[in-house]
Design an enzyme around this catalytic site. Structure first.
Site, PDB file in Angstrom:
ATOM      1  N   GLU A 192      -1.311 -14.904   2.232  1.00  0.00           N
ATOM      2  CA  GLU A 192      -2.042 -14.186   3.264  1.00  0.00           C
ATOM      3  C   GLU A 192      -2.365 -12.811   2.713  1.00  0.00           C
ATOM      4  OE1 GLU A 192       1.240 -14.284   3.114  1.00  0.00           O
ATOM      5  OE2 GLU A 192       1.597 -12.114   3.015  1.00  0.00           O
ATOM      6  N   LYS A 195       2.153  -4.350  -5.524  1.00  0.00           N
ATOM      7  CA  LYS A 195       2.095  -5.754  -5.107  1.00  0.00           C
ATOM      8  C   LYS A 195       2.052  -6.728  -6.295  1.00  0.00           C
ATOM      9  CE  LYS A 195       1.549  -5.388  -0.466  1.00  0.00           C
ATOM     10  NZ  LYS A 195       0.638  -4.301  -0.049  1.00  0.00           N
ATOM     11  N   SER A 246       3.032   4.136  -3.832  1.00  0.00           N
ATOM     12  CA  SER A 246       2.902   2.674  -3.893  1.00  0.00           C
ATOM     13  C   SER A 246       1.537   2.191  -4.366  1.00  0.00           C
ATOM     14  CB  SER A 246       3.209   2.075  -2.518  1.00  0.00           C
ATOM     15  OG  SER A 246       2.388   2.672  -1.525  1.00  0.00           O
TER      16      SER A 246
END
Ligand SMILES: *Cc1c(COP(=O)(O)O)cnc(C)c1O
Length: 400
Positions: free
Chosen positions: A111, A89, A376
């Site tokens: 968010e 991210k 991830s």
């Protein structure tokens, strides 16, 4: 490039920008400017420098010996779990924050569901001294309290969302509402979802993952094309990044793994491909979980990063075009696969990534196949869930 967004903002029949009038100017500005800005020399220099010295890229491509023997193929892990803040991210958070600065915005709105995207955004805002407001469902705040503390420590304002079932989709709604009232802010979406140009922009920014895979594989194997690339999929950002530079190479099989929760035949699932239908969610036409009246159904998965009731429009298109093969793993299968990796390679994976690992059992692999699985994120955030299923240490301790 044939699977990328067209000039109208569509991937085949999916995508577009279904937005309120008030956001029109902001979205048009992004549509017109983003590509030129993120490909400019100055932007790329800053972006690459931060990725190298702040995030720790390139992330390793790790050959798993035991796993390879077990699955009778060559299995490599792309270690996005080793990024600063623990997942892929941060690539996107940095990329979009730099863009926001170029656009002259000083306030970032985002968010978050599990908190990974919120933490990544708060981190980069702290580094760049930008104001940061994070919307998070109240239910998620309770479930992921340590991430709430991390965000607050980093100086972000964390706003509890009390509408709907108080999870990710409601947090997205609130962020959009805030953005409508504060068009001077920049809305930093955490996945390949939302109105055009967000899905393509996030994919472009995350494409660093497959750029590195190609270079690393060329060095190790003498060929930059693997037989398979496997990634878990919620909205689609780590999968988009992992597949990006292979999309036009038909020799590479691409596999996206959804979370099927308790199973696709139950109502407790997050599989928008298997159980969804066409509809508009968060500004784009895509495949979503909905009832007969078009009301969004809550998504369920044990992994907090995958319980989104839709999928990015790019992936709805890749599914229809059969370019990406979609598999799914249940809670149970993911937990087992996560445990297996922990014991066989000494890596505790995020539960999201464990869904991708679980799918290895469902792919007909051959001895010489080169398989890349994108890891991830790291499993620290999920340690209590692993504990509950496998050890029950915390309970035993409280009993003594
Ligand atoms: C958020 C998250 C995901 C799911 O999001 P995508 O946009 O589909 O990649 C997967 N893994 C981890 C570790 C995450 O934090």
């Amino acid at each position: 490039m044939k699977y990328f967004v067209d000039k109208n903002g569509y991937y085949g029949e999916f995508g577009g920008a279904f937005i309120p009038e008030m956001l029109h100017d902001n979205i048009i500005e992004l549509q017109c400017k983003y590509k030129k800005l993120i490909t400019s020399y100055t932007y790329q220099k800053l972006y690459r420098e931060l990725l190298t010295n702040y995030v720790g890229r390139p992330t390793p491509l790790f050959f798993c010996k035991k796993y390879s023997n077990q699955y009778n193929a060559k299995i490599y892990l792309k270690r996005e779990d080793l990024n600063h803040t623990g997942s892929h991210k941060i690539n996107n958070a940095i990329g979009q924050t730099l863009l926001a600065k170029e656009l002259g915005k000083r306030k970032i709105v985002a968010e978050t569901g599990a908190g990974q995207h919120g933490v990544a955004t708060a981190t980069i805002c702290a580094l760049m001294h930008l104001e940061c407001i994070i919307f998070m469902g109240e239910t998620d705040m309770k479930r992921q309290y340590s991430n709430v503390i991390r965000m607050k420590s980093l100086g972000a304002e964390v706003v509890p969302v009390l509408s709907g079932d108080k999870t990710l989709k409601d947090a997205v709604n609130e962020s959009i509402r805030y953005w409508i009232n504060h068009p001077e802010s920049y809305y930093l979406i955490g996945s390949t979802v939302g109105p055009h140009p967000y899905p393509q922009m996030v994919a472009d920014i995350q494409s660093i993952i497959s750029e590195e895979i190609k270079m690393q594989l060329e060095k190790i194997e003498g060929s930059s094309s693997p037989n398979y690339v496997v990634a878990c999929i919620g909205g689609g950002s780590n999968a988009a990044g992992s597949f990006y530079h292979f999309l036009d190479d038909d020799s590479v099989k691409l596999i996206a793994v959804e979370a099927s929760g308790l199973g696709i035949k139950t109502k407790k699932t997050a599989s928008a491909i298997q159980c969804g239908s066409k509809g508009v969610l968060h500004g784009s036409m895509t495949l979503i979980l909905q009832d007969q009246d078009g009301q969004i159904l809550p998504a369920y998965s044990i992994s907090p990063g995958l319980d989104y009731p839709g999928i990015g429009p790019m992936f709805a298109h890749l599914f229809v075009k059969k370019r990406v093969n979609f598999l799914h793993s249940t809670d149970e299968e993911a937990l087992q696969a996560g445990y297996e990796l922990t014991r066989s390679e000494g890596i505790i994976p995020a539960l999201e990534s464990a869904h991708a690992l679980a799918a290895l059992k469902k792919i007909p692999l051959h001895k010489k196949d080169i398989v890349i699985v994108t890891l991830s994120g790291r499993g620290d955030k999920d340690i209590n869930v692993y504990d509950k299923f496998f050890f029950n240490f915390s309970n035993n301790e409280s009993n003594t």
